[in-house]
Design a protein around this motif. Structure first.
Motif, PDB file in Angstrom:
ATOM      1  N   GLY A  92       0.473  -1.195  -0.010  1.00 43.46           N
ATOM      2  CA  GLY A  92      -0.145  -0.081   0.255  1.00 43.46           C
ATOM      3  C   GLY A  92       1.245   1.055   0.021  1.00 43.46           C
ATOM      4  O   GLY A  92       0.384   2.450  -0.203  1.00 43.46           O
ATOM      5  N   PHE A  93       2.557   1.232   0.025  1.00 42.63           N
ATOM      6  CA  PHE A  93       3.106   2.395  -0.055  1.00 42.63           C
ATOM      7  C   PHE A  93       2.805   3.199  -1.593  1.00 42.63           C
ATOM      8  O   PHE A  93       3.000   1.901  -2.031  1.00 42.63           O
ATOM      9  CB  PHE A  93       4.408   1.768   0.538  1.00 42.63           C
ATOM     10  CG  PHE A  93       4.696   1.714   1.839  1.00 42.63           C
ATOM     11  CD1 PHE A  93       4.719   2.475   2.714  1.00 42.63           C
ATOM     12  CD2 PHE A  93       4.684   0.646   2.099  1.00 42.63           C
ATOM     13  CE1 PHE A  93       5.137   2.143   4.052  1.00 42.63           C
ATOM     14  CE2 PHE A  93       4.508   0.001   3.698  1.00 42.63           C
ATOM     15  CZ  PHE A  93       5.024   1.124   4.789  1.00 42.63           C
ATOM     16  N   LYS A  94       2.733   4.254  -1.517  1.00 41.69           N
ATOM     17  CA  LYS A  94       2.807   4.916  -2.882  1.00 41.69           C
ATOM     18  C   LYS A  94       4.513   6.023  -2.985  1.00 41.69           C
ATOM     19  O   LYS A  94       5.132   5.342  -3.588  1.00 41.69           O
ATOM     20  CB  LYS A  94       1.630   6.222  -2.698  1.00 41.69           C
ATOM     21  CG  LYS A  94       0.489   5.273  -3.350  1.00 41.69           C
ATOM     22  CD  LYS A  94      -0.962   6.681  -3.678  1.00 41.69           C
ATOM     23  CE  LYS A  94      -1.908   6.123  -2.932  1.00 41.69           C
ATOM     24  NZ  LYS A  94      -2.561   7.491  -2.041  1.00 41.69           N
ATOM     25  N   TYR A  96       7.328   6.326  -0.265  1.00 35.49           N
ATOM     26  CA  TYR A  96       8.189   5.739   1.099  1.00 35.49           C
ATOM     27  C   TYR A  96       9.830   6.057   0.860  1.00 35.49           C
ATOM     28  O   TYR A  96      10.713   5.062  -0.245  1.00 35.49           O
ATOM     29  CB  TYR A  96       7.822   4.560   1.744  1.00 35.49           C
ATOM     30  CG  TYR A  96       8.145   4.519   2.775  1.00 35.49           C
ATOM     31  CD1 TYR A  96       7.894   5.081   3.981  1.00 35.49           C
ATOM     32  CD2 TYR A  96      10.128   4.239   2.878  1.00 35.49           C
ATOM     33  CE1 TYR A  96       8.287   4.690   5.180  1.00 35.49           C
ATOM     34  CE2 TYR A  96      10.491   3.660   4.127  1.00 35.49           C
ATOM     35  CZ  TYR A  96       9.064   3.866   5.144  1.00 35.49           C
ATOM     36  OH  TYR A  96      10.209   3.461   6.397  1.00 35.49           O
ATOM     37  N   SER A 118       5.941   9.791   3.944  1.00 34.06           N
ATOM     38  CA  SER A 118       5.491   8.549   3.552  1.00 34.06           C
ATOM     39  C   SER A 118       4.290   9.410   2.997  1.00 34.06           C
ATOM     40  O   SER A 118       4.377  10.237   3.431  1.00 34.06           O
ATOM     41  CB  SER A 118       5.209   7.570   3.837  1.00 34.06           C
ATOM     42  OG  SER A 118       4.420   6.890   3.102  1.00 34.06           O
ATOM     43  N   ILE A 121      -0.668   6.026   3.547  1.00 34.49           N
ATOM     44  CA  ILE A 121      -0.871   4.796   3.105  1.00 34.49           C
ATOM     45  C   ILE A 121      -2.090   4.537   3.398  1.00 34.49           C
ATOM     46  O   ILE A 121      -3.380   4.590   4.517  1.00 34.49           O
ATOM     47  CB  ILE A 121      -0.633   3.368   3.793  1.00 34.49           C
ATOM     48  CG1 ILE A 121       0.898   4.469   3.865  1.00 34.49           C
ATOM     49  CG2 ILE A 121      -0.391   2.009   3.429  1.00 34.49           C
ATOM     50  CD1 ILE A 121       1.931   3.581   4.875  1.00 34.49           C
ATOM     51  N   HIS A 122      -2.881   3.469   2.626  1.00 39.75           N
ATOM     52  CA  HIS A 122      -4.569   3.917   2.346  1.00 39.75           C
ATOM     53  C   HIS A 122      -4.560   2.399   3.549  1.00 39.75           C
ATOM     54  O   HIS A 122      -4.376   1.157   3.537  1.00 39.75           O
ATOM     55  CB  HIS A 122      -5.152   2.448   1.438  1.00 39.75           C
ATOM     56  CG  HIS A 122      -6.693   2.955   0.867  1.00 39.75           C
ATOM     57  ND1 HIS A 122      -7.442   3.062   1.411  1.00 39.75           N
ATOM     58  CD2 HIS A 122      -7.024   1.475   0.897  1.00 39.75           C
ATOM     59  CE1 HIS A 122      -8.711   3.084   0.812  1.00 39.75           C
ATOM     60  NE2 HIS A 122      -8.580   1.475   1.236  1.00 39.75           N
ATOM     61  N   TRP A 124      -4.188   2.906   6.776  1.00 37.95           N
ATOM     62  CA  TRP A 124      -3.292   2.981   8.188  1.00 37.95           C
ATOM     63  C   TRP A 124      -3.937   4.805   8.367  1.00 37.95           C
ATOM     64  O   TRP A 124      -3.925   5.711   7.667  1.00 37.95           O
ATOM     65  CB  TRP A 124      -1.798   3.196   7.410  1.00 37.95           C
ATOM     66  CG  TRP A 124      -1.744   1.663   7.542  1.00 37.95           C
ATOM     67  CD1 TRP A 124      -2.201   0.316   5.967  1.00 37.95           C
ATOM     68  CD2 TRP A 124      -0.122   1.429   7.364  1.00 37.95           C
ATOM     69  NE1 TRP A 124      -1.288  -0.478   6.023  1.00 37.95           N
ATOM     70  CE2 TRP A 124       0.104  -0.074   6.714  1.00 37.95           C
ATOM     71  CE3 TRP A 124       0.785   1.284   8.197  1.00 37.95           C
ATOM     72  CZ2 TRP A 124       1.384  -1.198   7.035  1.00 37.95           C
ATOM     73  CZ3 TRP A 124       1.942   1.247   8.234  1.00 37.95           C
ATOM     74  CH2 TRP A 124       2.411  -0.664   7.486  1.00 37.95           C
ATOM     75  N   LEU A 129       1.342   4.179  11.467  1.00 32.08           N
ATOM     76  CA  LEU A 129       2.486   4.267  10.670  1.00 32.08           C
ATOM     77  C   LEU A 129       3.883   4.278  11.774  1.00 32.08           C
ATOM     78  O   LEU A 129       5.090   3.575  11.796  1.00 32.08           O
ATOM     79  CB  LEU A 129       3.016   4.463   9.463  1.00 32.08           C
ATOM     80  CG  LEU A 129       4.538   4.726   8.566  1.00 32.08           C
ATOM     81  CD1 LEU A 129       4.810   3.574   7.720  1.00 32.08           C
ATOM     82  CD2 LEU A 129       4.188   5.725   7.602  1.00 32.08           C
TER      83      LEU A 129
END
Length: 159
Positions: A92-94, A96, A118, A121-122, A124, A129
């Motif tokens: 889910g990281f775009k 980071y 970051s 995150i969808h 989260w 995080l």
């Protein structure tokens, strides 16, 4: 307008471990599974210690493989600092980017800092995080400290 970035830092002190010992664990970029709670980590491409080095990290979580490809952006052995980014993943990281730095403490031992920047995150929250980074850094510090104390006691008994 885009979403704001999440930025944070976790710090842990290792009173019985020298900065060089702790750095030795972290600078070995493609052997993260020794210190990090994952199943596997290995080199995909690039030269050890050089920017562009890419690793693949994965763990099985509840029957699903969670994975990430991470690229080393910079490594400075003099400052005991490295930065990397997640370039592909199914977590889910775009965007980071993380930085690890090891610094000596005035009375011996060292501290490790793990900073991150970051995209949200969808699924989260920022606190999710931050909590993950903090708990994982403590996990890593315990493993590094244990390895350090084991190597100290084995070299002391060999003397």
């Amino acid at each position: 307008m885009g979403e704001e970035k999440w930025e944070g830092k976790a710090v842990v002190e290792l009173p019985g471990t020298g900065a060089e010992e702790a750095w030795g664990a972290l600078e070995d970029f493609c052997n993260l599974q020794k210190w990090f709670p994952i199943d596997t980590c290995y080199r995909l491409e690039g030269v050890a210690g050089e920017p562009g080095l890419t690793r693949y990290c994965a763990s099985d979580v509840k029957g699903a493989t969670m994975w990430a490809k991470e690229k080393l952006l910079a490594m400075d052995p003099i400052q005991r600092c490295l930065s990397y980014e997640i370039v592909e993943n199914n977590i889910g990281f775009k965007s980071y980017v993380a930085t690890f730095q090891v610094a000596p403490l005035p009375n011996g031992g060292c501290k490790i800092e793990w900073g991150f920047l970051s995209d949200p995150i969808h699924g989260w929250t920022f606190q999710d995080l931050k909590g993950y980074v903090d708990s994982t850094l403590h996990f890593m510090a315990n493993k590094i400290q244990l390895a350090s104390s084991n190597s100290s006691s084995s070299s002391a008994s060999a003397a």
